[in-house]
Design a protein around this motif. Structure first.
Motif, PDB file in Angstrom:
ATOM      1  N   ASP A 268       0.826  -1.217   0.000  1.00 21.07           N
ATOM      2  CA  ASP A 268       0.000   0.000   0.000  1.00 21.07           C
ATOM      3  C   ASP A 268       0.856   1.260   0.000  1.00 21.07           C
ATOM      4  O   ASP A 268       0.383   2.339  -0.368  1.00 21.07           O
ATOM      5  CB  ASP A 268      -0.915   0.018   1.221  1.00 21.07           C
ATOM      6  CG  ASP A 268      -2.057  -0.981   1.107  1.00 21.07           C
ATOM      7  OD1 ASP A 268      -2.300  -1.466  -0.016  1.00 21.07           O
ATOM      8  OD2 ASP A 268      -2.681  -1.285   2.144  1.00 21.07           O
ATOM      9  N   ASN A 269       2.090   1.127   0.452  1.00 18.10           N
ATOM     10  CA  ASN A 269       2.982   2.282   0.551  1.00 18.10           C
ATOM     11  C   ASN A 269       4.126   2.211  -0.459  1.00 18.10           C
ATOM     12  O   ASN A 269       5.219   2.699  -0.210  1.00 18.10           O
ATOM     13  CB  ASN A 269       3.525   2.409   1.978  1.00 18.10           C
ATOM     14  CG  ASN A 269       2.483   2.928   2.939  1.00 18.10           C
ATOM     15  OD1 ASN A 269       2.329   4.131   3.109  1.00 18.10           O
ATOM     16  ND2 ASN A 269       1.765   2.021   3.577  1.00 18.10           N
ATOM     17  N   ASN A 270       3.850   1.566  -1.612  1.00 12.42           N
ATOM     18  CA  ASN A 270       4.727   1.653  -2.775  1.00 12.42           C
ATOM     19  C   ASN A 270       6.023   0.853  -2.664  1.00 12.42           C
ATOM     20  O   ASN A 270       7.092   1.309  -3.072  1.00 12.42           O
ATOM     21  CB  ASN A 270       5.055   3.124  -3.078  1.00 12.42           C
ATOM     22  CG  ASN A 270       3.802   3.963  -3.132  1.00 12.42           C
ATOM     23  OD1 ASN A 270       2.827   3.589  -3.763  1.00 12.42           O
ATOM     24  ND2 ASN A 270       3.829   5.085  -2.434  1.00 12.42           N
ATOM     25  N   LEU A 271       5.908  -0.341  -2.131  1.00 10.26           N
ATOM     26  CA  LEU A 271       7.025  -1.269  -2.117  1.00 10.26           C
ATOM     27  C   LEU A 271       7.475  -1.569  -3.540  1.00 10.26           C
ATOM     28  O   LEU A 271       6.661  -1.847  -4.410  1.00 10.26           O
ATOM     29  CB  LEU A 271       6.611  -2.562  -1.408  1.00 10.26           C
ATOM     30  CG  LEU A 271       7.579  -3.729  -1.443  1.00 10.26           C
ATOM     31  CD1 LEU A 271       8.846  -3.407  -0.654  1.00 10.26           C
ATOM     32  CD2 LEU A 271       6.897  -4.981  -0.878  1.00 10.26           C
ATOM     33  N   ALA A 272       8.791  -1.537  -3.770  1.00  8.64           N
ATOM     34  CA  ALA A 272       9.307  -1.716  -5.124  1.00  8.64           C
ATOM     35  C   ALA A 272       9.359  -3.175  -5.568  1.00  8.64           C
ATOM     36  O   ALA A 272       9.106  -3.479  -6.728  1.00  8.64           O
ATOM     37  CB  ALA A 272      10.703  -1.103  -5.234  1.00  8.64           C
ATOM     38  N   SER A 273       9.719  -4.072  -4.644  1.00  7.40           N
ATOM     39  CA  SER A 273       9.848  -5.468  -5.076  1.00  7.40           C
ATOM     40  C   SER A 273       9.627  -6.414  -3.910  1.00  7.40           C
ATOM     41  O   SER A 273       9.687  -6.023  -2.742  1.00  7.40           O
ATOM     42  CB  SER A 273      11.226  -5.722  -5.707  1.00  7.40           C
ATOM     43  OG  SER A 273      12.231  -5.773  -4.722  1.00  7.40           O
ATOM     44  N   VAL A 274       9.391  -7.668  -4.255  1.00  4.23           N
ATOM     45  CA  VAL A 274       9.184  -8.734  -3.275  1.00  4.23           C
ATOM     46  C   VAL A 274      10.042  -9.914  -3.681  1.00  4.23           C
ATOM     47  O   VAL A 274      10.188 -10.217  -4.864  1.00  4.23           O
ATOM     48  CB  VAL A 274       7.699  -9.153  -3.216  1.00  4.23           C
ATOM     49  CG1 VAL A 274       7.524 -10.461  -2.441  1.00  4.23           C
ATOM     50  CG2 VAL A 274       6.854  -8.055  -2.590  1.00  4.23           C
ATOM     51  N   MET A 275      10.626 -10.574  -2.697  1.00  2.00           N
ATOM     52  CA  MET A 275      11.344 -11.821  -2.942  1.00  2.00           C
ATOM     53  C   MET A 275      10.504 -12.973  -2.414  1.00  2.00           C
ATOM     54  O   MET A 275      10.085 -12.961  -1.252  1.00  2.00           O
ATOM     55  CB  MET A 275      12.718 -11.822  -2.256  1.00  2.00           C
ATOM     56  CG  MET A 275      13.471 -13.142  -2.425  1.00  2.00           C
ATOM     57  SD  MET A 275      15.063 -13.159  -1.584  1.00  2.00           S
ATOM     58  CE  MET A 275      16.037 -12.159  -2.728  1.00  2.00           C
ATOM     59  N   VAL A 276      10.272 -13.967  -3.259  1.00  2.00           N
ATOM     60  CA  VAL A 276       9.452 -15.115  -2.883  1.00  2.00           C
ATOM     61  C   VAL A 276      10.356 -16.223  -2.365  1.00  2.00           C
ATOM     62  O   VAL A 276      11.360 -16.577  -2.991  1.00  2.00           O
ATOM     63  CB  VAL A 276       8.613 -15.609  -4.075  1.00  2.00           C
ATOM     64  CG1 VAL A 276       7.695 -16.744  -3.631  1.00  2.00           C
ATOM     65  CG2 VAL A 276       7.791 -14.462  -4.654  1.00  2.00           C
ATOM     66  N   ALA A 277       9.975 -16.783  -1.221  1.00  2.00           N
ATOM     67  CA  ALA A 277      10.794 -17.796  -0.552  1.00  2.00           C
ATOM     68  C   ALA A 277      10.523 -19.195  -1.072  1.00  2.00           C
ATOM     69  O   ALA A 277       9.484 -19.466  -1.693  1.00  2.00           O
ATOM     70  CB  ALA A 277      10.524 -17.746   0.946  1.00  2.00           C
ATOM     71  N   HIS A 278      11.459 -20.083  -0.786  1.00  2.00           N
ATOM     72  CA  HIS A 278      11.285 -21.504  -1.057  1.00  2.00           C
ATOM     73  C   HIS A 278      10.703 -22.146   0.205  1.00  2.00           C
ATOM     74  O   HIS A 278      11.436 -22.525   1.127  1.00  2.00           O
ATOM     75  CB  HIS A 278      12.621 -22.162  -1.396  1.00  2.00           C
ATOM     76  CG  HIS A 278      13.372 -21.476  -2.498  1.00  2.00           C
ATOM     77  ND1 HIS A 278      12.808 -21.156  -3.709  1.00  2.00           N
ATOM     78  CD2 HIS A 278      14.666 -21.052  -2.577  1.00  2.00           C
ATOM     79  CE1 HIS A 278      13.714 -20.574  -4.486  1.00  2.00           C
ATOM     80  NE2 HIS A 278      14.846 -20.496  -3.817  1.00  2.00           N
ATOM     81  N   LEU A 279       9.387 -22.235   0.272  1.00  2.00           N
ATOM     82  CA  LEU A 279       8.706 -22.793   1.430  1.00  2.00           C
ATOM     83  C   LEU A 279       7.644 -23.785   0.986  1.00  2.00           C
ATOM     84  O   LEU A 279       7.085 -23.672  -0.112  1.00  2.00           O
ATOM     85  CB  LEU A 279       8.032 -21.672   2.252  1.00  2.00           C
ATOM     86  CG  LEU A 279       8.926 -20.592   2.845  1.00  2.00           C
ATOM     87  CD1 LEU A 279       8.079 -19.456   3.396  1.00  2.00           C
ATOM     88  CD2 LEU A 279       9.821 -21.171   3.940  1.00  2.00           C
ATOM     89  N   ASN A 280       7.357 -24.732   1.852  1.00  2.00           N
ATOM     90  CA  ASN A 280       6.253 -25.658   1.635  1.00  2.00           C
ATOM     91  C   ASN A 280       5.093 -25.191   2.517  1.00  2.00           C
ATOM     92  O   ASN A 280       5.154 -25.293   3.742  1.00  2.00           O
ATOM     93  CB  ASN A 280       6.669 -27.080   2.018  1.00  2.00           C
ATOM     94  CG  ASN A 280       5.517 -28.054   1.880  1.00  2.00           C
ATOM     95  OD1 ASN A 280       4.701 -27.945   0.972  1.00  2.00           O
ATOM     96  ND2 ASN A 280       5.443 -29.008   2.808  1.00  2.00           N
ATOM     97  N   VAL A 281       4.064 -24.622   1.893  1.00  2.55           N
ATOM     98  CA  VAL A 281       2.914 -24.097   2.640  1.00  2.55           C
ATOM     99  C   VAL A 281       1.662 -24.808   2.116  1.00  2.55           C
ATOM    100  O   VAL A 281       1.027 -24.346   1.147  1.00  2.55           O
ATOM    101  CB  VAL A 281       2.792 -22.565   2.483  1.00  2.55           C
ATOM    102  CG1 VAL A 281       1.699 -22.031   3.401  1.00  2.55           C
ATOM    103  CG2 VAL A 281       4.126 -21.872   2.766  1.00  2.55           C
TER     104      VAL A 281
END
Length: 990
Positions: A268-281
């Motif tokens: 909502d506050n303009n985050l530039a990027s996200v890193m996706v983790a290697h997880l088992n969900v």
């Protein structure tokens, strides 16, 4: 561009543009901080949007399919590795036109020129990334390490986290890094998490979110992309995704309410990027053992569609074991891209991966539009970080720019706001009434606590106690009533072990059973889980990290020189998240290596160094101590030179100097002030009223005020010793002195020289019978302090040595201040003064230089005290604070004001009552730059101290300028002490 593509392009462009626009963060409480965010960024205006579109189009439209695919890859590079490793990356840039590099281990000096070289090789400027969660030092040597997120999470406010993020961003930018894979927004609800832990801001989702938002805003405000990780949340695992695929077993509702909460707010506050983790969900991806990083449901469904994220999406490193389900090279990269990721991080085989993606395009498995979405976003991001106007990194001054005073100061502020007081039974902290404390320090853990014990000793005597066995330790500790246990573990990385051994626990419990104990843990706060009971621990402190600054700051808090403000960011044992006792400071001096922390410029340091070293080079003095404090904080405390010109022993902070006439304001005067405040004496009392022997003399009507203002017609000095020398041999008379201490010869004058007690009476009689000067005018005299010594010692039936210790020095923590230093300290700790060839016929070492004080057995009202710059500063700070120090009021403020007043200024007498004051004309005791409210004193040996309430400055200079000859006037003729004072005032910046 067709309408469909343009629409996507515009939405994406607006999102990334807003990533650097004004932050909309209601959690940043400071208006000035919001203003700074607004002023520090440059959002895209209409013209910029057009220019960005033109640049992106010009690049994209010239690309082949393989070149577009190449932009998806960011490969790892170690600047300190062998040529073959670097050649591999050179080849990927030249032959496969990859889009970016993530640098890892190395140094700035290796990385910067390598970056320039590789950028020059690339047709499209490379996006440079790094993992720099707590600064470049996470990966690079010779760079600055900021506190770990767990430490910042203990800070009750968010402003400093913003500043840390901003400063880390500035470091990245200086090194040509465009994206920092930070902040870590994992909510660490599992104490056994092996990979997150200290990297998390804590377990409270709201605190984690506020800190992450502040960090992100700080970094993006200077044009460096932030990347929130590890999506959808790596905080509640007990496995390391570098080694295996961790499982997060919570249902979707819990994940939405906790793990995803920070992402929602940052997006909502303009985050530039996200890193996706290697997880088992399992609740998010039903395929057994299928990593979230490769799951279309998680990346495209949850992150893009449900959370509405349109910024760059990075996979976590594809060479990690948590993502190693695919046997064929390139398959994992294709799966990650199909899932919705934009940038494929650290592929194990880029050429094969490019082939796989190209083949998938050809057979319709993925579309051109899907490829275009990611490539356009990557190019837009490159434009936003300035790669459309790429300039090589400036190599000159690089190291200096990456480790600055600004960084050290910000680190210190961050630590100071984070150290947490968890328990304080019976209000043991801050330590007060130091005269009643016998304090020991016991070091535990596997790392050093040297800065801690050194800092503790700036406040009071704290003995380091060691033993190989518990019974031996307890026997040694029996002499102490207060024990500080410092638990120190490695500060090298956030993953180091923080466990307390069973042996250490046993020792802690036993010490706590018999003593008042302060347990201070310089380690991950989860360490408190090992404490089965804290019942016998009076005080417990979480100091989080074992850096030197952390040790120093925590020691200062123990003695009440700084506030305890921190709040525990996680639950640990009996201490719940949010625990933290606010404890205000009690007026003791604090310490900092940064003059800026007290509104002085660090440029002051080099100039003081220059003056001090010049003095030593010119043999103005063999050595010296110089201390500067402002706003209650010592910001300069440096020792120069040696004890003597033979350069055998360097000056240290604990070395004691003969402070000569400074004795007047640190020994006799405070006792007089105390008596006046108690109503026992008045400044208008006369000598005839104080001492019967002065009745019916020409001095009976002289008042205390007059003589302490040096306006009483008293002679300045009498060479009392000269009348005790044989007129022929000029040696001490045998009927008055002896080479051994024997009956009647009780006054120690020097080594192997003892005097009869009658010497004291003869001095008093000589003063009483001395003639007055004819003219009433200002004339400095030692006589008032001889006279007052007689009165004070008679009133209390104690000598000044005992009185000063009992009334002031012990409770102020002036452990290195005393008369008769040889009775208390080793001779090697005492700086010698003159080689006396006319009275004592020896090097005066550990005995008072002043002959009159020596004839009184070393205890004079005007001279005789030995001290350190640090101790003198304590008393001067007490005066400066209106008589308050260390939680105790020694004087009322009006008492200080009464004595710090120039009663005879209209008669051209500058002096206060006992205190020296600034000059009334051009020549005087100061630089002429101090306020008229200031006060101090100087001493014949080279001592000088001055306090200025208006500017909140305390300055102490100690030297033995009279070694080996009292005729050495360099210090005086060159105005060395006041020149340094001028430097201090010249460097006030706020």
């Amino acid at each position: 561009m067709n309408l469909k593509h343009y629409s996507y392009y515009l939405v994406s462009l607006v999102f990334l543009g807003l990533a650097f626009a004004k932050a909309q963060s209601p959690t940043l409480e400071s208006k000035s901080l919001k203003s700074e965010i607004s002023q520090s960024v440059n959002p895209l205006h209409a013209d910029d949007v057009i220019a960005q579109q033109a640049w992106v189009d010009s690049i994209y439209n010239q690309m082949t399919t393989r070149q577009k695919i190449g932009q998806l890859f960011m490969v790892d590079l170690f600047s300190n590795k062998e040529k073959a490793h670097i050649d591999r990356v050179r080849n990927l840039i030249k032959n496969h036109e990859i889009g970016g590099i993530i640098f890892s281990k190395g140094t700035p000096q290796l990385q910067a020129p390598l970056t320039n070289e590789l950028q020059a090789l690339s047709k499209v400027p490379l996006m440079i990334g790094m993992d720099a969660e707590w600064g470049l030092a996470m990966r690079l040597e010779n760079t600055f390490a900021y506190p770990w997120n767990m430490t910042l999470g203990a800070n009750p406010g968010d402003e400093l986290t913003y500043e840390v993020g901003k400063r880390i961003g500035e470091h990245c930018k200086r090194l040509g890094v465009h994206i920092n894979f930070a902040p870590d927004v994992d909510i660490n609800t599992n104490p056994d998490n092996p990979i997150i832990g200290n990297r998390s801001f804590g377990e409270d989702r709201d605190n984690v979110t506020r800190k992450a938002l502040a960090f992100m805003n700080g970094m993006q405000s200077v044009g460096v992309l932030a990347s929130a990780k590890h999506f959808p949340g790596h905080g509640d695992t007990d496995q390391d995704s570098h080694k295996t695929l961790p499982t997060v077993s919570f249902d979707a509702k819990r994940i939405d309410e906790i793990e995803l909460y920070p992402y929602k707010r940052l997006i909502d506050n303009n985050l530039a990027s996200v890193m996706v983790a290697h997880l088992n969900v399992p609740s998010l991806e039903t395929r057994a053992g299928y990593p979230t990083s490769l799951s279309e449901k998680v990346v495209s469904g949850l992150l893009k569609r449900d959370l509405g994220f349109q910024g760059l999406i990075f996979t976590d490193a594809l060479n990690m074991k948590g993502a190693s389900n695919f046997s064929s090279p390139g398959d994992i990269d294709l799966a990650a891209f199909k899932a919705g990721n934009d940038v494929l991080l650290i592929s194990e085989n880029v050429p094969k991966a490019i082939d796989k993606i190209e083949e998938a395009l050809k057979n319709g498995e993925i579309t051109e539009d899907r490829l275009k979405q990611s490539v356009i976003k990557i190019l837009q991001a490159k434009y936003l970080v300035g790669l459309h106007q790429y300039k090589p990194i400036e190599l000159s001054g690089l190291q200096e720019d990456l480790i600055t005073n600004q960084d050290v100061l910000l680190y210190e502020k961050s630590i100071s706001n984070s150290v947490t007081l968890l328990k304080n039974t019976s209000n043991l902290l801050p330590l007060k009434n130091l005269e009643t404390k016998k304090i020991a320090y016991v070091q535990m853990g596997d790392d050093h606590g040297d800065a801690f014990i050194e800092q503790l000793n700036k406040y009071s005597r704290v003995d380091r106690v060691r033993a190989a066995r518990l019974d031996e330790l307890m026997n040694k500790l029996s002499a102490y009533n207060t024990v500080i246990i410092g638990f120190h573990k490695s500060n090298d990385s956030p993953w180091k072990s923080y466990s307390i051994s069973d042996k250490e626990l046993t020792w802690m419990y036993e010490i706590a059973r018999k003593h008042d104990v302060i347990l201070d843990a310089f380690v991950n706060p989860y360490t408190f889980r090992k404490l089965k009971s804290t019942t016998n621990f009076e005080s417990i402190i979480a100091s989080y990290q074992n850096s030197e600054i952390s040790q120093q700051v925590s020691a200062q808090m123990i003695f009440g020189a700084r506030d305890f403000k921190g709040k525990l960011p996680v639950t640990s044992g009996e201490f719940k998240v949010g625990t933290g006792i606010y404890l205000p400071s009690i007026g003791r001096l604090s310490y900092s290596t940064m003059p800026e922390s007290a509104g002085l410029s660090s440029a002051m340091i080099a100039k003081i160094d220059s003056i001090a070293n010049h003095t030593i080079d010119q043999q103005g003095a063999p050595g010296m101590q110089v201390l500067v404090a402002r706003k209650g904080r010592v910001v300069f405390d440096t020792n120069y030179g040696f004890h003597t010109y033979d350069k055998r022993r360097r000056v240290s902070s604990s070395d004691k100097y003969d402070i000569a006439s400074v004795t007047k304001i640190v020994a006799t005067l405070p006792l007089v002030m105390e008596l006046q405040e108690q109503g026992i004496i008045s400044l208008d009392d006369t000598l005839g009223e104080l001492l019967p022997e002065y009745r019916n003399t020409d001095k009976e009507n002289i008042t205390i005020k007059q003589m302490l203002s040096h306006y009483a017609r008293l002679k300045p000095w009498i060479p009392f010793y000269s009348n005790t020398l044989d007129s022929i041999t000029q040696k001490p008379l045998k009927q008055l002195y002896s080479n051994t201490k024997k009956g009647g010869y009780s006054l120690i004058v020097a080594d192997n020289l003892y005097g009869k007690s009658v010497l004291k009476d003869s001095i008093s009689n000589s003063i009483r019978l001395s003639s007055l000067r004819e003219k009433l005018e200002y004339k400095y005299s030692d006589f008032p302090y001889y006279i007052l010594k007689d009165f004070i010692e008679g009133y209390y039936n104690q000598d000044l040595n005992e009185l000063t210790q009992n009334h002031f020095y012990a409770s102020l923590g002036m452990e290195n201040t005393t008369y008769l230093p040889r009775n208390k300290f080793d001779k090697s700790e005492i700086v010698p003064t003159e080689n006396d060839t006319v009275f004592r016929n020896q090097l005066v070492h550990g005995f008072v230089h002043d002959q009159g004080a020596a004839m009184q057995g070393g205890v004079g009202g005007h001279a005789g005290v030995f001290s350190t710059s640090n101790d003198i500063a304590k008393m001067m700070q007490m005066y400066l604070q209106g008589g308050y120090y260390g939680g105790k009021s020694y004087f009322k403020e009006e008492t200080i004001n009464t004595f710090n007043f120039c009663y005879y200024c209209d008669q051209e007498v500058r002096r206060g009552v006992g205190f020296d004051k600034p000059q009334l004309d051009e020549v005087g005791p100061t630089c002429g730059c101090v306020s008229m409210q200031s006060f101090g004193h100087s001493g014949f040996t080279g001592a000088y101290t001055w306090a200025d309430p208006e500017n909140e400055i305390v300055y102490v200079f100690l030297a033995n300028r009279i070694h080996p000859d009292a005729n050495n006037k360099f210090l005086i003729e060159e105005n060395i002490r006041t020149n340094i004072q001028q430097v201090i005032y010249d460097h006030i910046i706020e």
